[in-house]
Design a protein around this motif. Sequence first.
Motif, PDB file in Angstrom:
ATOM      1  N   ASP A  83       9.757  72.670  67.113  1.00  0.00           N
ATOM      2  CA  ASP A  83       8.627  72.330  66.233  1.00  0.00           C
ATOM      3  C   ASP A  83       9.052  72.381  64.768  1.00  0.00           C
ATOM      4  OD1 ASP A  83       7.058  71.972  68.397  1.00  0.00           O
ATOM      5  OD2 ASP A  83       6.002  73.894  68.263  1.00  0.00           O
ATOM      6  N   TYR A  84       9.877  73.364  64.418  1.00  0.00           N
ATOM      7  CA  TYR A  84      10.337  73.504  63.028  1.00  0.00           C
ATOM      8  C   TYR A  84      11.078  72.235  62.583  1.00  0.00           C
ATOM      9  CZ  TYR A  84      13.324  74.919  59.134  1.00  0.00           C
ATOM     10  OH  TYR A  84      13.991  74.979  57.932  1.00  0.00           O
ATOM     11  N   TYR A  85      11.941  71.732  63.464  1.00  0.00           N
ATOM     12  CA  TYR A  85      12.732  70.542  63.117  1.00  0.00           C
ATOM     13  C   TYR A  85      11.971  69.231  63.376  1.00  0.00           C
ATOM     14  CZ  TYR A  85      17.045  73.324  62.794  1.00  0.00           C
ATOM     15  OH  TYR A  85      18.013  74.228  62.431  1.00  0.00           O
ATOM     16  N   GLY A  86      10.949  69.309  64.213  1.00  0.00           N
ATOM     17  CA  GLY A  86      10.297  68.081  64.661  1.00  0.00           C
ATOM     18  C   GLY A  86      11.233  67.291  65.564  1.00  0.00           C
ATOM     19  N   ILE A  87      12.000  68.005  66.348  1.00  0.00           N
ATOM     20  CA  ILE A  87      13.032  67.390  67.184  1.00  0.00           C
ATOM     21  C   ILE A  87      12.534  67.286  68.627  1.00  0.00           C
ATOM     22  CG2 ILE A  87      14.279  69.484  67.922  1.00  0.00           C
ATOM     23  CD1 ILE A  87      16.868  68.084  67.022  1.00  0.00           C
ATOM     24  N   ALA A  88      12.988  66.271  69.346  1.00  0.00           N
ATOM     25  CA  ALA A  88      12.520  66.079  70.723  1.00  0.00           C
ATOM     26  C   ALA A  88      13.707  65.956  71.672  1.00  0.00           C
ATOM     27  CB  ALA A  88      11.661  64.824  70.794  1.00  0.00           C
ATOM     28  N   SER A  89      13.450  66.078  72.936  1.00  0.00           N
ATOM     29  CA  SER A  89      14.505  65.896  73.941  1.00  0.00           C
ATOM     30  C   SER A  89      15.106  64.501  73.796  1.00  0.00           C
ATOM     31  CB  SER A  89      13.927  66.046  75.351  1.00  0.00           C
ATOM     32  OG  SER A  89      13.707  67.389  75.615  1.00  0.00           O
ATOM     33  N   GLY A  90      16.435  64.440  73.848  1.00  0.00           N
ATOM     34  CA  GLY A  90      17.121  63.156  73.685  1.00  0.00           C
ATOM     35  C   GLY A  90      17.672  62.974  72.285  1.00  0.00           C
ATOM     36  N   ASP A  91      17.145  63.755  71.302  1.00  0.00           N
ATOM     37  CA  ASP A  91      17.648  63.652  69.923  1.00  0.00           C
ATOM     38  C   ASP A  91      19.008  64.335  69.799  1.00  0.00           C
ATOM     39  OD1 ASP A  91      15.461  62.281  69.136  1.00  0.00           O
ATOM     40  OD2 ASP A  91      14.404  64.001  68.282  1.00  0.00           O
ATOM     41  N   GLU A  92      19.703  63.990  68.711  1.00  0.00           N
ATOM     42  CA  GLU A  92      20.992  64.627  68.420  1.00  0.00           C
ATOM     43  C   GLU A  92      20.893  65.412  67.132  1.00  0.00           C
ATOM     44  OE1 GLU A  92      24.139  61.800  68.285  1.00  0.00           O
ATOM     45  OE2 GLU A  92      24.090  61.413  70.435  1.00  0.00           O
ATOM     46  N   ALA A  93      21.591  66.537  67.064  1.00  0.00           N
ATOM     47  CA  ALA A  93      21.612  67.346  65.844  1.00  0.00           C
ATOM     48  C   ALA A  93      23.051  67.799  65.605  1.00  0.00           C
ATOM     49  CB  ALA A  93      20.700  68.548  65.996  1.00  0.00           C
ATOM     50  N   VAL A  94      23.326  68.189  64.363  1.00  0.00           N
ATOM     51  CA  VAL A  94      24.690  68.627  64.017  1.00  0.00           C
ATOM     52  C   VAL A  94      24.700  70.155  63.889  1.00  0.00           C
ATOM     53  CG1 VAL A  94      26.477  68.574  62.219  1.00  0.00           C
ATOM     54  CG2 VAL A  94      25.287  66.474  62.863  1.00  0.00           C
ATOM     55  N   ILE A  95      25.693  70.757  64.487  1.00  0.00           N
ATOM     56  CA  ILE A  95      25.878  72.203  64.332  1.00  0.00           C
ATOM     57  C   ILE A  95      27.116  72.402  63.461  1.00  0.00           C
ATOM     58  CG2 ILE A  95      27.146  72.348  66.542  1.00  0.00           C
ATOM     59  CD1 ILE A  95      26.203  75.234  66.770  1.00  0.00           C
ATOM     60  N   SER A  96      26.986  73.298  62.489  1.00  0.00           N
ATOM     61  CA  SER A  96      28.124  73.618  61.633  1.00  0.00           C
ATOM     62  C   SER A  96      28.307  75.130  61.646  1.00  0.00           C
ATOM     63  CB  SER A  96      27.849  73.143  60.205  1.00  0.00           C
ATOM     64  OG  SER A  96      28.879  73.587  59.353  1.00  0.00           O
ATOM     65  N   THR A  97      29.511  75.541  61.925  1.00  0.00           N
ATOM     66  CA  THR A  97      29.762  76.982  62.002  1.00  0.00           C
ATOM     67  C   THR A  97      31.033  77.344  61.266  1.00  0.00           C
ATOM     68  OG1 THR A  97      29.809  78.858  63.516  1.00  0.00           O
ATOM     69  CG2 THR A  97      31.140  76.985  64.155  1.00  0.00           C
ATOM     70  N   ARG A  98      31.048  78.543  60.721  1.00  0.00           N
ATOM     71  CA  ARG A  98      32.309  79.055  60.178  1.00  0.00           C
ATOM     72  C   ARG A  98      32.972  79.796  61.329  1.00  0.00           C
ATOM     73  NH1 ARG A  98      34.777  80.894  55.282  1.00  0.00           N
ATOM     74  NH2 ARG A  98      33.089  80.342  53.907  1.00  0.00           N
ATOM     75  N   SER A  99      34.089  79.294  61.776  1.00  0.00           N
ATOM     76  CA  SER A  99      34.724  79.858  62.964  1.00  0.00           C
ATOM     77  C   SER A  99      35.259  81.254  62.683  1.00  0.00           C
ATOM     78  CB  SER A  99      35.873  78.959  63.424  1.00  0.00           C
ATOM     79  OG  SER A  99      36.938  79.086  62.511  1.00  0.00           O
ATOM     80  N   ARG A 100      35.694  81.920  63.742  1.00  0.00           N
ATOM     81  CA  ARG A 100      36.191  83.289  63.623  1.00  0.00           C
ATOM     82  C   ARG A 100      37.379  83.397  62.661  1.00  0.00           C
ATOM     83  NH1 ARG A 100      37.200  85.958  68.187  1.00  0.00           N
ATOM     84  NH2 ARG A 100      35.240  85.127  68.938  1.00  0.00           N
ATOM     85  N   PHE A 101      38.112  82.304  62.459  1.00  0.00           N
ATOM     86  CA  PHE A 101      39.271  82.350  61.572  1.00  0.00           C
ATOM     87  C   PHE A 101      38.906  82.026  60.123  1.00  0.00           C
ATOM     88  CE2 PHE A 101      40.635  81.059  65.816  1.00  0.00           C
ATOM     89  CZ  PHE A 101      41.454  82.133  66.109  1.00  0.00           C
TER      90      PHE A 101
END
Lengths: 259, 440
Positions: free
Chosen positions: B155-173
């Motif tokens: 609900d926060y994103y207004g995102i639905a099943s089938g949509d795509e989103a980007v995840i960005s993470t700072r890896s352990r290194f």
Amino acid sequence: MHHKFLSIVAFFAVLPVSAACFAQAGDAKSDPAATAIVKAFEDRLNLEGLDVTNTFNLVQKKEGETDRVLQVKVFRRDSADTFTLIFQYPESEKGKGYYRKGDDLFLYLPSTREFAYRNRKDDVGGSDIRTDMFGKSNLEDQYRLSLAGRATVSKWDCDVVRLEARQLDVSFPIQKWFVRKTDGLPVKVENYSASETLLRTIYYIDYRKLSGDRFIFTKLLAVDALEKGQKTLLTNDGIETGAIPNYVFTKAYLEEQSR
Amino acid sequence: MNAFIAFAFKNVFRQKKRSVTLGINYTIVTLILALLLAFSAGAKFNIESNLVLSTAGHITISGQYVEKGRIYSGIKRTGDIESIVLKTLPGSSILVRYRINSSLYYKGLSKRLSFVGIDAKSETGFRGQMNFVSGSWEEFASDPNGVILPKETADYYGIASGDEAVISTRSRFGAFNTGTLHIRGIYRTDNFFFGGLVLGHFDFFRNLDLAASDASSTIYVYLPSTAGLSGKRALLLEALGKAGFVVSTPKTDADAIDAVAAASTTYRLDAKGHDRLELTLATIDEVTGIVRTLLAAVDGVGGLVAAIMLFIIAVSIMINLRMTINERLREIGTMRAMGMRAGGVTGLFMLENGFLALIFSLIGVLLALVVVALFSFAITLPSGGNLGLFLEAGHLVLIPEAGSLALIVSVIVSFSVLFSWFPARRAGRISPVEAFNDVF
């Protein structure tokens, strides 16, 4: 079906392949032409032999939000590969600071009176500006350098140098530096993730010449590629090159400043 | 003897008004204590079972490893650990998780979320507790980039099943990494402990974190029986120690919770100067230690309230019985004249009060059971916020244990008998002559 196939390719190919690339980059040698370009601007931007005191004013702009302003005082001694950063504004951040010595970066939090070890390219106060911008750089040590063609940025013809991390202890495993031919200084940097997604673009808008052939940037703009509409404008004021007492480059100095 | 007991029982109802006034106090104390203990037992059961079904095992293995002077959170040699667990504790089952905290970007919005990487094929914890608003487990399981989002996050994103989103993470290194996630389901759950988690695939998050192929965040061990859990953990500690791991147990309840909630973070500096693999083994009892301490405090407050009420009852018993004895002087005299001993008279009054306490505390138990039934089946509470910790399908989990109820009734009856002894003993001491001529 086609879509699903692409997903599987993206998952099984891109991530492991990108990790494998870094393993290769660790051993591979840099392109001498690219190294020469990078060494040339590092020689101009690394301020060895000088103590530099300056104040950075950061204005972070985000769509739908009021501007966020940070003021950071910087003490820099490239000959010893060290710097000290102290937050001066806003009040909520005052007393917080960074101390870097070589590869080790420590964040001082006055609320707990403790130092936390951080990645040497920590962001400054949650902005798009990272601490690696404030000190001596040695890109050849951390990246394999190669030429990636030419481009025009604004009105300048630039060489494009591609950087691939030799080790994963860097914020951006892939970078592209756009270096103008006129004076050999970088005007644009694109930072990518390990899977080569553009994360941030930095525009070096202006430089100031210090003694000899040394330069320090006075204005830059960082544009976040993931957070649409998020930009950080950094201006560099009050630049002085007078000698800085040695005790400024100690953890104790940070503690003392927060009292 | 039977006649004596029947007489005492009958006397309970002779002065109905007085008996009911005193009895209501017994009922209220019983009700409060029964509900408090039912709440404590229910909360403990609910928290443990929800934890075990989501973010903890009967034994949870977490850890950190040290390489070249840097401490990385997480586990290495995951496969070796799994083999050792299965060999040391036959019949046990294992779930392996990879946790990261990262930002999810969708159409200009971003938020830092907790992601849990699971093996969709073997997952037994989350699957049965999700109500899919859209998408399905099967769609998620068949897509390596698939994730399932909580409804609030969607609900926060207004995102639905089938949509795509980007995840960005700072890896352990320290290096940033990004990936594309496909929304394959949106869920609701009543399980407080994974309400905010985004579920994805183990391999996806491990690769995103640029971690080694034998790395994981936590290993949950489930045993056929949790009897002697500490002993079983000791066996595992010994076996893992022999295999070259540096093993330990949580020193505090907070350490145990940290172990369960461990997510990948960037490295810290090591001062010991040698490479090693450290494991912490926390039992479910340790993980819920803080909860048990909290519930003990709740029980303590309830006990204090009950003690105050019992003190008031004690005073009421004294006054009531004294008035009763005054009114029944001739009866006492008659009994004494007929040969009843002083102890008999004392016993009669004590027995009367004992019956009174028994009847009304049993009514209290019945009322408590009615309240429990109402909360269990009729009254639905909002599951948002911390209250969700105590709810199952929107209902407050109350478990009235037979032993606890019997204990409450026994304590109240014993208390009543004890405090009626003082005035009853004086009644027994009255001689027949005094009883017929005097006012006690």
